[in-house]
Design a protein around this motif. Structure first.
Motif, PDB file in Angstrom:
ATOM      1  N   LEU A  85       3.122  12.789   2.118  1.00 26.16           N
ATOM      2  CA  LEU A  85       3.927  12.245   1.546  1.00 26.16           C
ATOM      3  C   LEU A  85       2.657  10.869   2.259  1.00 26.16           C
ATOM      4  O   LEU A  85       2.684   9.318   2.175  1.00 26.16           O
ATOM      5  N   ILE A  86       2.024  11.383   3.756  1.00 23.91           N
ATOM      6  CA  ILE A  86       1.782  10.089   4.184  1.00 23.91           C
ATOM      7  C   ILE A  86       0.466   9.531   4.438  1.00 23.91           C
ATOM      8  O   ILE A  86      -0.210  10.607   3.843  1.00 23.91           O
ATOM      9  N   THR A  87      -0.104   8.829   4.408  1.00 24.50           N
ATOM     10  CA  THR A  87      -1.440   8.025   3.937  1.00 24.50           C
ATOM     11  C   THR A  87      -2.023   7.380   5.182  1.00 24.50           C
ATOM     12  O   THR A  87      -3.255   6.985   4.556  1.00 24.50           O
ATOM     13  N   SER A  88      -1.382   7.240   6.010  1.00 30.06           N
ATOM     14  CA  SER A  88      -2.416   6.083   6.860  1.00 30.06           C
ATOM     15  C   SER A  88      -1.293   6.254   8.569  1.00 30.06           C
ATOM     16  O   SER A  88       0.155   7.159   8.169  1.00 30.06           O
ATOM     17  N   LEU A  89      -1.978   7.548  10.000  1.00 25.32           N
ATOM     18  CA  LEU A  89      -1.347   7.750  10.608  1.00 25.32           C
ATOM     19  C   LEU A  89      -1.545   6.484  11.971  1.00 25.32           C
ATOM     20  O   LEU A  89      -3.333   7.495  12.289  1.00 25.32           O
ATOM     21  N   GLY A  90      -1.165   5.466  12.246  1.00 28.14           N
ATOM     22  CA  GLY A  90      -1.283   4.955  13.922  1.00 28.14           C
ATOM     23  C   GLY A  90      -0.968   5.941  14.984  1.00 28.14           C
ATOM     24  O   GLY A  90      -0.277   7.018  14.747  1.00 28.14           O
ATOM     25  N   GLU A  91      -0.886   4.696  15.921  1.00 27.89           N
ATOM     26  CA  GLU A  91      -0.529   5.528  16.663  1.00 27.89           C
ATOM     27  C   GLU A  91       0.970   5.670  17.479  1.00 27.89           C
ATOM     28  O   GLU A  91       2.246   6.315  18.247  1.00 27.89           O
TER      29      GLU A  91
ATOM     30  N   PRO B  13       9.252   6.061  -5.748  1.00 24.97           N
ATOM     31  CA  PRO B  13       8.791   4.446  -5.792  1.00 24.97           C
ATOM     32  C   PRO B  13       8.692   3.881  -6.961  1.00 24.97           C
ATOM     33  O   PRO B  13       9.554   4.128  -8.106  1.00 24.97           O
ATOM     34  N   LEU B  14       9.220   2.499  -6.845  1.00 20.63           N
ATOM     35  CA  LEU B  14       9.690   1.727  -6.813  1.00 20.63           C
ATOM     36  C   LEU B  14       8.880   1.051  -8.383  1.00 20.63           C
ATOM     37  O   LEU B  14       8.752   1.082  -9.525  1.00 20.63           O
ATOM     38  N   VAL B  15       7.687   0.911  -7.719  1.00 20.92           N
ATOM     39  CA  VAL B  15       5.964   0.580  -8.543  1.00 20.92           C
ATOM     40  C   VAL B  15       4.885   1.701  -8.308  1.00 20.92           C
ATOM     41  O   VAL B  15       5.255   2.340  -6.499  1.00 20.92           O
ATOM     42  N   GLN B  16       3.981   1.638  -8.868  1.00 17.20           N
ATOM     43  CA  GLN B  16       2.978   2.420  -8.394  1.00 17.20           C
ATOM     44  C   GLN B  16       2.215   1.691  -6.835  1.00 17.20           C
ATOM     45  O   GLN B  16       2.308   0.625  -6.500  1.00 17.20           O
TER      46      GLN B  16
ATOM     47  N   LEU C  81       9.272  11.451  -8.580  1.00 14.39           N
ATOM     48  CA  LEU C  81       8.085  11.907  -9.275  1.00 14.39           C
ATOM     49  C   LEU C  81       8.270  13.590  -8.742  1.00 14.39           C
ATOM     50  O   LEU C  81       8.629  14.092  -7.740  1.00 14.39           O
ATOM     51  N   PRO C  82       7.765  14.395  -9.772  1.00 13.93           N
ATOM     52  CA  PRO C  82       7.882  15.467  -9.301  1.00 13.93           C
ATOM     53  C   PRO C  82       6.181  15.585  -7.936  1.00 13.93           C
ATOM     54  O   PRO C  82       5.195  14.488  -8.350  1.00 13.93           O
ATOM     55  N   LYS C  83       6.313  16.325  -7.565  1.00 18.10           N
ATOM     56  CA  LYS C  83       5.562  17.188  -6.342  1.00 18.10           C
ATOM     57  C   LYS C  83       4.273  16.388  -6.754  1.00 18.10           C
ATOM     58  O   LYS C  83       3.193  15.972  -6.032  1.00 18.10           O
ATOM     59  N   GLU C  84       3.428  17.094  -7.861  1.00 11.72           N
ATOM     60  CA  GLU C  84       2.230  16.815  -8.284  1.00 11.72           C
ATOM     61  C   GLU C  84       2.330  15.586  -8.569  1.00 11.72           C
ATOM     62  O   GLU C  84       0.645  15.241  -8.082  1.00 11.72           O
ATOM     63  N   GLU C  85       2.983  15.050  -9.171  1.00 13.89           N
ATOM     64  CA  GLU C  85       2.368  13.315  -9.371  1.00 13.89           C
ATOM     65  C   GLU C  85       2.356  12.693  -8.160  1.00 13.89           C
ATOM     66  O   GLU C  85       1.393  12.022  -8.026  1.00 13.89           O
ATOM     67  N   GLU C  86       3.099  12.968  -6.952  1.00 19.74           N
ATOM     68  CA  GLU C  86       3.273  12.064  -6.114  1.00 19.74           C
ATOM     69  C   GLU C  86       1.717  12.140  -5.244  1.00 19.74           C
ATOM     70  O   GLU C  86       1.637  11.625  -4.696  1.00 19.74           O
ATOM     71  N   MET C  87       1.546  13.715  -5.786  1.00 14.19           N
ATOM     72  CA  MET C  87       0.054  13.818  -4.659  1.00 14.19           C
ATOM     73  C   MET C  87      -1.066  13.018  -5.515  1.00 14.19           C
ATOM     74  O   MET C  87      -1.888  12.219  -5.152  1.00 14.19           O
ATOM     75  N   GLU C  88      -0.813  13.386  -6.888  1.00 10.30           N
ATOM     76  CA  GLU C  88      -2.280  12.354  -7.693  1.00 10.30           C
ATOM     77  C   GLU C  88      -1.687  10.749  -6.749  1.00 10.30           C
ATOM     78  O   GLU C  88      -2.761  10.052  -6.455  1.00 10.30           O
ATOM     79  N   MET C  89      -0.777  10.279  -6.710  1.00 11.25           N
ATOM     80  CA  MET C  89      -0.952   9.295  -6.250  1.00 11.25           C
ATOM     81  C   MET C  89      -0.843   8.593  -4.794  1.00 11.25           C
ATOM     82  O   MET C  89      -1.743   7.796  -4.110  1.00 11.25           O
ATOM     83  N   VAL C  90      -1.007   9.718  -4.411  1.00  8.01           N
ATOM     84  CA  VAL C  90      -1.058   9.803  -2.819  1.00  8.01           C
ATOM     85  C   VAL C  90      -2.599   9.551  -2.450  1.00  8.01           C
ATOM     86  O   VAL C  90      -3.709   9.003  -2.360  1.00  8.01           O
TER      87      VAL C  90
ATOM     88  N   ALA D  88      -7.315   7.140  -1.402  1.00  8.94           N
ATOM     89  CA  ALA D  88      -8.955   6.736  -1.617  1.00  8.94           C
ATOM     90  C   ALA D  88      -9.513   5.170  -1.878  1.00  8.94           C
ATOM     91  O   ALA D  88     -10.139   4.192  -1.127  1.00  8.94           O
ATOM     92  N   GLY D  89      -7.881   4.314  -2.257  1.00  5.37           N
ATOM     93  CA  GLY D  89      -8.499   2.969  -2.638  1.00  5.37           C
ATOM     94  C   GLY D  89      -8.246   2.451  -0.793  1.00  5.37           C
ATOM     95  O   GLY D  89      -8.498   1.081  -0.835  1.00  5.37           O
ATOM     96  N   PHE D  90      -7.510   2.483  -0.449  1.00  4.95           N
ATOM     97  CA  PHE D  90      -7.189   1.862   0.728  1.00  4.95           C
ATOM     98  C   PHE D  90      -7.932   2.431   1.881  1.00  4.95           C
ATOM     99  O   PHE D  90      -7.889   2.057   3.084  1.00  4.95           O
ATOM    100  N   SER D  91      -8.222   3.225   2.105  1.00  7.33           N
ATOM    101  CA  SER D  91      -9.579   3.883   2.855  1.00  7.33           C
ATOM    102  C   SER D  91     -10.225   2.594   4.033  1.00  7.33           C
ATOM    103  O   SER D  91     -10.539   2.785   5.148  1.00  7.33           O
ATOM    104  N   SER D  92     -10.757   2.136   2.820  1.00  3.34           N
ATOM    105  CA  SER D  92     -11.367   0.561   3.367  1.00  3.34           C
ATOM    106  C   SER D  92     -10.975  -0.085   4.292  1.00  3.34           C
ATOM    107  O   SER D  92     -11.442  -0.913   4.971  1.00  3.34           O
ATOM    108  N   PHE D  93      -9.746  -0.692   4.257  1.00  2.07           N
ATOM    109  CA  PHE D  93      -9.044  -1.333   4.563  1.00  2.07           C
ATOM    110  C   PHE D  93      -8.037  -1.177   5.688  1.00  2.07           C
ATOM    111  O   PHE D  93      -7.802  -1.557   6.823  1.00  2.07           O
TER     112      PHE D  93
END
Length: 618
Positions: free
Chosen positions: A413-419, A429-432, A591-600, A605-610
């Protein structure tokens, strides 16, 4: 051979009734007869005065004590009438026993009977149902409140079509443009009509608007709605058992709007008229009406907003409330006896138990082991700071859901990893794109993290704010810095920018219902200064809830010892604001694991440039 198309779900079958006026035996006899001859029906909605005009007439007791049965699920909005005072103890007892002073889909009074209190939206068999309980009145026992109205104003901005809108009184101006040549005189009589309901129905635009109070049956011609393709049908119902033999019960079987095609939902019958409210004063005039009517709204100190929460000054322990907790449920989250269990299944008590609070303390308000007990004896903290070593002993990293070294962490479920922090999709999740900012260090809250970690947290927040701004959304950050928390996480909830102006008001409204007031931090400059001030105020000896609003303002509440503060307070308030009270509990939103992975994957993809760990945020 092609498989046959699946059969569409059967349409809900609903009964509507006007003011019961305490005549429950007569009403339910009629419902039973209809259910047997033309049913089955899924529910009965009663609008208008529910209780008798005779203070000594209380047929409700027969149903509460099991001497009579309510035939189908029945919901009522008008908890007033002369016998309401006698019934108040029954209603209060029901709210206490169920643990709900407010519940969007009704407080259960007895089997199959639910009190719709305040205002809210809920779903029934796919139908979107919105209601306003009470009426315009200068009597506290019968009045709806300004907060009830404001909550519905906020709901009016939600996407989707409302199927049913229930009010006790008629809206002013309803007959504008209608053919009333054959209508009874009560239909055109302006008395008993409410201009604020007219404002609300014009904003909410329901497919059906159901009202009582005027002791007449009236089905207005459908009318159009400004800014919407569907029409609204108004149905006014007479008093149960009225002497004029006016219809007091009516059946409908609407397909939920969410399941209709655009062609079907936009269909207009030949007798459709323009909206009766189209020429009514807008904007300023409506505000003037609101102000002139303000005296009609009496604040009800025991009415909670749109989440389930206890009084601030609750007695210690379940025993003080006449209830004992089920140890099996409290310790494990389930009980083999289910609804047959004689003890209370309290999810909030389980939350406290999971945070190392003593079961005897939760159950009785005290613990005979005293200082020898290794568990906590406070719903907040034992007036002493929890040291890092004590915290780690209570919640070792090996069993922590958020520690990266734990076998229980859901690293996918991790989308970004810092120090010092990582960003992850919220479970349930409450919302998308609802995400969490989680410290890598095993810490009970983010306020005691190092200055270096705080700097990285701010970088993540800046990046998320810019990311969601591109989507015309604002971000709400909140945290319950609870001393017995397993592992800190800062909640990140994006909401439509159009709702930003409502957030502070809704949180203040909710806090008022719980009996406390937020203090506000108004830092100059960016949100970094606000966090600095917040960290300087946090002494580590008590718990704290805070929410960071758009515009850098921070609302803060220090949770006192023994206050049973709702652990999902922030989420519950936002769920109410967004019109999704059924999503207040994250456990019901997994959510089912498949939906979680789609959301992740979509978020990455959307957050990568930020992402501050991989890109320079401008």
């Amino acid at each position: 051979m092609a498989s046959p198309a699946p059969c569409p779900a059967p349409r809900p079958r609903i009964l509507l009734a006007g003011d019961p006026m305490g005549r429950l035996h007569l009403l339910f006899k009629r419902v039973t007869s209809l259910n047997q001859s033309t049913g089955p029906f899924d529910a009965l909605f009663c609008v208008g005065q529910f209780f008798s005009a005779n203070a000594n007439d209380l047929e409700l007791e027969e149903y509460v004590h099991g001497r009579a049965a309510v035939p189908i699920p029945t919901y009522f909005t008008g908890a007033y009438g002369a016998s309401a005072a006698a019934a108040s103890q029954l209603l209060s007892s029901a709210a206490t026993l169920t643990g709900h002073a407010f519940k969007p889909d009704g407080i259960q009074i007895c089997p199959n009977l639910y009190w719709l209190r305040g205002s809210a939206k809920f779903s029934l068999r796919g139908l979107s149902v919105v209601y306003l309980s009470g009426k315009a009145s200068d009597q506290r026992q019968t009045a709806y409140t300004l907060d009830d109205v404001d909550a519905l104003r906020a709901l009016a901005d939600d996407p989707g079509v409302v199927d049913l809108f229930l009010t006790n009184e008629w809206p002013s101006g309803l007959t504008n443009g209608a053919d009333t040549s054959d209508a009874p005189p009560q239909v055109t009589d302006p008395s008993g009509c409410d201009p604020l309901i007219a404002e609300l129905v014009a904003q909410i635009k329901p497919r059906y608007h159901i009202s009582g109070t005027k002791n007449v049956f009236y089905a207005r011609e459908p009318y159009t709605n400004e800014g919407a393709v569907h029409v609204t049908r108004f149905i006014g119902l007479a008093t149960v058992g009225n002497k004029d033999k006016q219809r007091f019960i009516h059946a409908i079987s609407p397909t939920p709007a969410a399941a209709m095609s655009s062609a079907d939902i936009g269909a207009r019958p030949p007798n459709t008229t323009e909206s009766p409210y189209r020429n009514m004063a807008r904007a300023q005039n409506l505000d003037d009406t609101k102000e002139s009517s303000r005296h009609n709204f009496i604040e009800h100190e025991t009415q909670y907003w749109r989440y389930d929460a206890p009084n601030k000054r609750q007695k210690k322990g379940a025993q003080a409330q006449g209830r004992l907790l089920c140890f099996k449920f409290t310790s494990s989250g389930s009980c083999p006896n289910s609804h047959k269990c004689k003890f209370t299944h309290d999810p909030e008590a389980r939350e406290h138990y999971m945070r190392n609070v003593c079961f005897d303390f939760l159950n009785k308000g005290n613990c005979e082991r005293g200082a020898d007990c290794k568990f906590g004896h406070s719903l907040s903290d034992d007036s002493a700071s929890v040291s890092r070593s004590t915290f780690s002993a209570r919640w070792p990293e090996s069993s922590c859901w958020f520690c990266l070294s734990s076998p229980d962490v859901e690293s996918d479920l991790i989308t970004s990893l810092g120090e010092n922090y990582y960003c992850a999709l919220a479970k349930g999740p409450l919302v998308q794109n609802h995400v969490l900012l989680v410290p890598i260090e095993h810490s009970p809250n983010t306020l005691i993290m190092t200055a270096e970690a705080e700097k990285e947290l701010q970088m993540y927040k800046n990046a998320l704010t810019k990311y969601f701004d591109k989507q015309e959304k604002v971000v709400i950050y909140f945290e319950y810095a609870f001393q017995h928390n397993r592992h800190a996480n800062l909640q990140v909830v994006p909401i439509p920018a159009s709702k930003a102006c409502h957030v502070e008001k809704i949180f203040n409204l909710a806090s008022d219902r719980l009996g406390f007031s937020f203090s506000a931090l108004n830092p100059e400059g960016d949100s970094t200064n606000g966090r600095k001030e917040l960290r300087s105020q946090f002494d580590g000896k008590s718990s704290m809830f805070y929410v960071e609003l758009p515009g850098n303002k921070i609302l803060v509440h220090s949770v006192e010892d023994n206050d049973k503060f709702p652990v999902q307070f922030g989420r519950e308030v936002l769920a109410g604001l967004l019109g999704t009270p059924d999503r207040a509990d994250w456990r019901k939103c997994k959510l089912p694991k498949e939906e979680e992975m789609e959301m992740v994957d979509a978020f990455k993809a959307g957050f990568s440039s930020f992402d501050p760990t991989t890109a320079q945020v401008n």
